[in-house]
Motif scaffolding. Structure first.
Motif, PDB file in Angstrom:
ATOM      1  N   GLU A 327     -22.227 -15.955 -75.210  1.00 47.79           N
ATOM      2  CA  GLU A 327     -22.113 -15.279 -76.873  1.00 47.79           C
ATOM      3  C   GLU A 327     -21.809 -16.467 -77.661  1.00 47.79           C
ATOM      4  OE1 GLU A 327     -21.422 -11.753 -79.147  1.00 47.79           O
ATOM      5  OE2 GLU A 327     -21.905 -11.874 -77.027  1.00 47.79           O
ATOM      6  N   ASP A 328     -22.600 -16.535 -78.635  1.00 51.84           N
ATOM      7  CA  ASP A 328     -22.511 -17.548 -79.521  1.00 51.84           C
ATOM      8  C   ASP A 328     -22.216 -17.123 -80.936  1.00 51.84           C
ATOM      9  OD1 ASP A 328     -23.128 -20.213 -78.917  1.00 51.84           O
ATOM     10  OD2 ASP A 328     -25.269 -19.857 -78.688  1.00 51.84           O
ATOM     11  N   THR A 329     -20.962 -17.514 -81.546  1.00 54.07           N
ATOM     12  CA  THR A 329     -20.441 -16.807 -82.811  1.00 54.07           C
ATOM     13  C   THR A 329     -20.331 -18.075 -84.190  1.00 54.07           C
ATOM     14  OG1 THR A 329     -18.296 -17.184 -81.892  1.00 54.07           O
ATOM     15  CG2 THR A 329     -19.359 -15.046 -81.361  1.00 54.07           C
ATOM     16  N   VAL A 330     -20.214 -17.583 -84.869  1.00 51.84           N
ATOM     17  CA  VAL A 330     -19.898 -18.530 -86.079  1.00 51.84           C
ATOM     18  C   VAL A 330     -18.502 -19.479 -85.825  1.00 51.84           C
ATOM     19  CG1 VAL A 330     -19.516 -18.655 -88.556  1.00 51.84           C
ATOM     20  CG2 VAL A 330     -20.904 -17.040 -87.615  1.00 51.84           C
ATOM     21  N   VAL A 331     -17.643 -18.757 -85.295  1.00 55.32           N
ATOM     22  CA  VAL A 331     -16.431 -19.738 -85.047  1.00 55.32           C
ATOM     23  C   VAL A 331     -16.628 -19.742 -83.529  1.00 55.32           C
ATOM     24  CG1 VAL A 331     -13.903 -19.763 -85.073  1.00 55.32           C
ATOM     25  CG2 VAL A 331     -15.083 -18.658 -87.056  1.00 55.32           C
ATOM     26  N   PRO A 332     -16.526 -21.140 -83.013  1.00 61.08           N
ATOM     27  CA  PRO A 332     -16.434 -21.584 -81.705  1.00 61.08           C
ATOM     28  C   PRO A 332     -15.459 -20.815 -80.853  1.00 61.08           C
ATOM     29  CG  PRO A 332     -17.207 -23.475 -82.969  1.00 61.08           C
ATOM     30  CD  PRO A 332     -16.474 -22.485 -83.898  1.00 61.08           C
ATOM     31  N   THR A 333     -14.373 -20.597 -81.458  1.00 62.59           N
ATOM     32  CA  THR A 333     -13.266 -20.041 -80.772  1.00 62.59           C
ATOM     33  C   THR A 333     -13.531 -18.636 -79.920  1.00 62.59           C
ATOM     34  OG1 THR A 333     -11.542 -20.953 -82.290  1.00 62.59           O
ATOM     35  CG2 THR A 333     -10.828 -19.258 -80.942  1.00 62.59           C
ATOM     36  N   TYR A 334     -14.462 -18.035 -80.538  1.00 62.88           N
ATOM     37  CA  TYR A 334     -15.068 -16.628 -80.063  1.00 62.88           C
ATOM     38  C   TYR A 334     -16.210 -16.631 -79.118  1.00 62.88           C
ATOM     39  CZ  TYR A 334     -11.505 -15.311 -83.292  1.00 62.88           C
ATOM     40  OH  TYR A 334     -10.434 -15.254 -84.201  1.00 62.88           O
ATOM     41  N   SER A 335     -16.873 -17.844 -79.155  1.00 61.18           N
ATOM     42  CA  SER A 335     -17.902 -18.189 -78.367  1.00 61.18           C
ATOM     43  C   SER A 335     -17.590 -18.391 -76.735  1.00 61.18           C
ATOM     44  CB  SER A 335     -18.865 -19.437 -78.693  1.00 61.18           C
ATOM     45  OG  SER A 335     -19.305 -19.117 -80.006  1.00 61.18           O
ATOM     46  N   TYR A 336     -18.448 -17.627 -75.818  1.00 61.04           N
ATOM     47  CA  TYR A 336     -18.051 -17.911 -74.385  1.00 61.04           C
ATOM     48  C   TYR A 336     -19.112 -17.799 -73.512  1.00 61.04           C
ATOM     49  CZ  TYR A 336     -18.178 -12.735 -74.549  1.00 61.04           C
ATOM     50  OH  TYR A 336     -18.938 -11.545 -74.552  1.00 61.04           O
ATOM     51  N   TRP A 337     -19.001 -18.380 -72.379  1.00 59.56           N
ATOM     52  CA  TRP A 337     -19.692 -18.048 -71.087  1.00 59.56           C
ATOM     53  C   TRP A 337     -19.284 -16.957 -70.511  1.00 59.56           C
ATOM     54  CZ3 TRP A 337     -24.617 -20.150 -70.974  1.00 59.56           C
ATOM     55  CH2 TRP A 337     -25.018 -21.244 -71.649  1.00 59.56           C
ATOM     56  N   GLN A 338     -19.911 -15.961 -69.740  1.00 59.33           N
ATOM     57  CA  GLN A 338     -19.226 -15.002 -68.837  1.00 59.33           C
ATOM     58  C   GLN A 338     -20.201 -14.862 -67.800  1.00 59.33           C
ATOM     59  OE1 GLN A 338     -18.980 -10.903 -69.550  1.00 59.33           O
ATOM     60  NE2 GLN A 338     -17.014 -11.303 -70.141  1.00 59.33           N
ATOM     61  N   PRO A 339     -20.065 -15.365 -66.376  1.00 58.18           N
ATOM     62  CA  PRO A 339     -20.730 -14.809 -65.278  1.00 58.18           C
ATOM     63  C   PRO A 339     -20.022 -13.853 -64.799  1.00 58.18           C
ATOM     64  CG  PRO A 339     -18.958 -16.943 -64.897  1.00 58.18           C
ATOM     65  CD  PRO A 339     -19.142 -16.532 -66.551  1.00 58.18           C
ATOM     66  N   ASN A 340     -20.883 -12.777 -64.074  1.00 50.84           N
ATOM     67  CA  ASN A 340     -20.242 -11.944 -63.440  1.00 50.84           C
ATOM     68  C   ASN A 340     -21.170 -11.543 -62.103  1.00 50.84           C
ATOM     69  OD1 ASN A 340     -22.661  -9.625 -64.222  1.00 50.84           O
ATOM     70  ND2 ASN A 340     -22.302 -10.836 -66.022  1.00 50.84           N
ATOM     71  N   PHE A 341     -20.080 -10.777 -61.242  1.00 50.15           N
ATOM     72  CA  PHE A 341     -20.580 -10.333 -60.019  1.00 50.15           C
ATOM     73  C   PHE A 341     -20.184  -8.868 -59.603  1.00 50.15           C
ATOM     74  CE2 PHE A 341     -19.993 -10.362 -55.523  1.00 50.15           C
ATOM     75  CZ  PHE A 341     -21.060 -10.444 -54.968  1.00 50.15           C
ATOM     76  N   ALA A 342     -20.769  -8.216 -58.885  1.00 51.66           N
ATOM     77  CA  ALA A 342     -20.569  -6.813 -58.462  1.00 51.66           C
ATOM     78  C   ALA A 342     -21.327  -6.661 -57.108  1.00 51.66           C
ATOM     79  CB  ALA A 342     -20.463  -5.670 -59.435  1.00 51.66           C
ATOM     80  N   ILE A 343     -20.644  -5.955 -56.058  1.00 47.17           N
ATOM     81  CA  ILE A 343     -21.402  -5.294 -55.087  1.00 47.17           C
ATOM     82  C   ILE A 343     -20.830  -3.922 -54.728  1.00 47.17           C
ATOM     83  CG2 ILE A 343     -19.624  -6.458 -53.386  1.00 47.17           C
ATOM     84  CD1 ILE A 343     -22.136  -6.680 -51.417  1.00 47.17           C
ATOM     85  N   GLY A 344     -21.859  -2.693 -54.575  1.00 50.28           N
ATOM     86  CA  GLY A 344     -21.391  -1.685 -54.566  1.00 50.28           C
ATOM     87  C   GLY A 344     -21.923  -1.072 -53.189  1.00 50.28           C
ATOM     88  N   LEU A 345     -21.404   0.026 -52.844  1.00 54.56           N
ATOM     89  CA  LEU A 345     -21.746   0.680 -51.439  1.00 54.56           C
ATOM     90  C   LEU A 345     -21.778   2.459 -51.747  1.00 54.56           C
ATOM     91  CD1 LEU A 345     -22.319   0.099 -48.507  1.00 54.56           C
ATOM     92  CD2 LEU A 345     -20.181   0.607 -47.858  1.00 54.56           C
ATOM     93  N   GLY A 346     -22.872   2.917 -51.460  1.00 51.89           N
ATOM     94  CA  GLY A 346     -23.011   4.196 -51.535  1.00 51.89           C
ATOM     95  C   GLY A 346     -23.475   4.869 -50.198  1.00 51.89           C
ATOM     96  N   ILE A 347     -22.716   6.302 -50.142  1.00 49.99           N
ATOM     97  CA  ILE A 347     -23.164   6.811 -49.008  1.00 49.99           C
ATOM     98  C   ILE A 347     -23.423   8.183 -49.201  1.00 49.99           C
ATOM     99  CG2 ILE A 347     -20.822   7.031 -48.215  1.00 49.99           C
ATOM    100  CD1 ILE A 347     -21.711   6.759 -45.337  1.00 49.99           C
ATOM    101  N   GLU A 348     -24.433   8.910 -48.605  1.00 48.76           N
ATOM    102  CA  GLU A 348     -24.371  10.355 -48.528  1.00 48.76           C
ATOM    103  C   GLU A 348     -23.825  10.887 -47.310  1.00 48.76           C
ATOM    104  OE1 GLU A 348     -26.179  12.171 -50.633  1.00 48.76           O
ATOM    105  OE2 GLU A 348     -27.129  10.891 -52.060  1.00 48.76           O
ATOM    106  N   LEU A 349     -22.957  11.663 -47.546  1.00 49.53           N
ATOM    107  CA  LEU A 349     -22.023  12.496 -46.351  1.00 49.53           C
ATOM    108  C   LEU A 349     -22.593  13.844 -46.184  1.00 49.53           C
ATOM    109  CD1 LEU A 349     -18.526  10.750 -47.593  1.00 49.53           C
ATOM    110  CD2 LEU A 349     -20.136   9.997 -45.396  1.00 49.53           C
ATOM    111  N   PRO A 350     -21.823  14.632 -44.814  1.00 44.19           N
ATOM    112  CA  PRO A 350     -22.090  15.833 -44.817  1.00 44.19           C
ATOM    113  C   PRO A 350     -21.429  16.618 -46.048  1.00 44.19           C
ATOM    114  CG  PRO A 350     -21.641  14.796 -42.784  1.00 44.19           C
ATOM    115  CD  PRO A 350     -21.443  13.485 -43.940  1.00 44.19           C
ATOM    116  N   ALA A 351     -21.663  17.950 -46.082  1.00 53.77           N
ATOM    117  CA  ALA A 351     -21.402  18.896 -46.671  1.00 53.77           C
ATOM    118  C   ALA A 351     -21.560  18.525 -48.280  1.00 53.77           C
ATOM    119  CB  ALA A 351     -19.838  19.082 -46.787  1.00 53.77           C
ATOM    120  N   GLY A 352     -22.714  17.891 -48.358  1.00 52.90           N
ATOM    121  CA  GLY A 352     -23.061  17.594 -49.753  1.00 52.90           C
ATOM    122  C   GLY A 352     -22.259  16.412 -50.688  1.00 52.90           C
TER     123      GLY A 352
END
Length: 437
Positions: A327-352
């Motif tokens: 994010e690049d902003t006019v005032v450098p105070t509000y400029s930042y770098w933001q790495p992110n990471f997520a890992i999800g696990l999904g499962i179909e179970l009995p009974a729907g």
């Protein structure tokens, strides 16, 4: 053992009653279906009492669904396949047949979901695996339009991201303090409405456009949020992937006041590495203009995100997401770098039931220092934040209402920061009606 009237065996003009096992009856019905004799196959399968053998019972229901599918009664076939999966969600062949029915009805996004899981089946013949890969290509070609509509309730325990307490400064005139905002709980309703459509230009080229509305309305309307976005551009499809280059426009209102608008472009790609593993890469550039805070926040956003989808089997999958935002902003105070990471696990179970759990993590590093209160004095600190979020969603396909199912999501979020006034945590409980897959 049970008795039934064998249609092809007669003595003295009368039908002969024969006795056979449930397994033999299912085999006979299967042979009749292969010959196109659905009437007598149906008589055998419906006359059979429920057996204690689960494989035989599954085969009986499978053959009933096959008859409906071959006769073109896809809705009835889908109901039966769904019934089987409610009890045995790990059956790849059933998921494959369900996907074929969705393809026949033009429900390409649902077909894609079940094909992904079916392709992870371990005991599938090679010719079936090759057929599935081809069908994925057919699905990709025909996912020409989709409409989504989610709505529900969204209580939030800390809508203003406050942490309470007070901050104090001591100087030659004494001690001066002010109270920080306390966490504010609200109850709201959310709405997501959108759709996309593709104009076919050739076998491989499309022109894809989409539009989306997202809204949160709370009992305290100061936090109401409305976001509109749309994009359009050419999309190229080949046997194992696709690429979409699009122009983007967006507008946001916050507390029913104009907040900002953005415009830019994105490159969205998807690729099937194997029958179990697929991935996607998105590059995005946005020019941001703020209605009130423009002299501070106007600027550009550059982002890249990468995702991997892996099916372990016909019921279990995982999703890995990672990315980087600048994010690049006019005032450098509000400029930042933001790495992110997520890992999800999904499962179909009995009974729907379907369960999806995802922990996600964000780190923010700002460019320049800002004045804050620390140790009873003013000091300059360059902000560093770490956000962790844990979410769990549960839905059930048996409660289908016009193609939507109720989904409950509970999430907890915690932000730690080297500026203590920026720290907070909150819990959100969300109930929505989401499109069924």
């Amino acid at each position: 053992m049970f008795s039934l009237a064998e249609p092809d065996v007669k003595q003295n003009g009368k039908t002969t009653e024969i006795t056979m096992s449930a397994l033999d009856a299912v085999k006979l019905a299967g042979n009749l279906i292969d010959k196109g004799d659905y009437e007598h196959a149906s008589q055998i399968l419906t006359m059979m009492p429920k057996t204690d053998s689960l494989p035989v019972e599954i085969e009986r229901w499978f053959l009933l669904a096959q008859m409906e599918q071959r006769k073109g009664n896809y809705e009835e076939a889908i109901k039966i396949y769904r019934k089987i999966l409610d009890d045995q969600p790990d059956l790849a062949r059933i998921r494959f047949e369900l996907a074929l029915c969705y393809m026949k009805m033009g429900r390409w996004y649902r077909a894609d979901y079940h094909l992904r899981l079916a392709m992870a089946g371990k005991d599938l013949p090679d010719n079936v695996k090759q057929m599935m890969a081809y069908y994925r290509y057919i699905v990709r070609q025909n996912k020409r339009w989709n409409v989504w509509f989610n709505f529900g309730a969204a209580p939030d325990s800390n809508i203003n991201n406050g942490n309470g307490g007070e901050e104090c400064v001591v100087n030659g005139w004494g001690r001066f303090c002010r109270n920080l905002k306390e966490p504010e709980s609200v109850v709201g309703a959310n709405l997501t409405l959108g759709g996309n459509y593709e104009f076919v230009l050739s076998d491989h080229w499309r022109w894809k456009s989409d539009a989306n509305i997202y809204s949160n309305t709370y009992n305290n309307h100061d936090y109401d949020d409305l976001y509109l976005s749309s994009s359009t551009g050419p999309r190229y499809i080949w046997s194992r992937g696709d690429v979409w280059l699009a122009a983007i426009g967006a507008r946001r209102w916050y507390g029913w006041e104009k907040y900002n608008y953005s415009y830019g472009a994105k490159l969205d790609t998807n690729y099937d590495f194997t029958r179990k593993l697929s991935g996607g890469l998105t590059l995005r550039y946005m020019e941001n203009k703020y209605d009130e805070y423009g002299p501070f926040l106007n600027g550009q956003t550059y982002s890249t995100s990468f995702s991997l989808y892996y099916s372990f089997n016909a019921r279990l999958y995982t999703v890995l997401r990672t990315g980087l935002i600048r994010e690049d902003t006019v005032v450098p105070t509000y400029s930042y770098w933001q790495p992110n990471f997520a890992i999800g696990l999904g499962i179909e179970l009995p009974a729907g039931f379907h369960v999806y759990a995802e922990p996600s993590f964000y780190m923010s590093k700002y460019d320049d220092a800002q004045w804050v209160v620390k140790d009873f004095d003013y000091t300059q600190i360059t902000e560093r934040d770490f956000v962790q979020r844990y979410a769990l969603s549960v839905s059930n396909n048996k409660f289908d209402v016009w193609g939507f199912v109720p989904t409950f999501t509970i999430s907890y979020m915690r932000r730690d920061s080297n500026i203590w006034q920026r720290e907070f945590d909150k819990t959100t409980l969300e109930f929505t009606m989401r499109q069924r897959f």
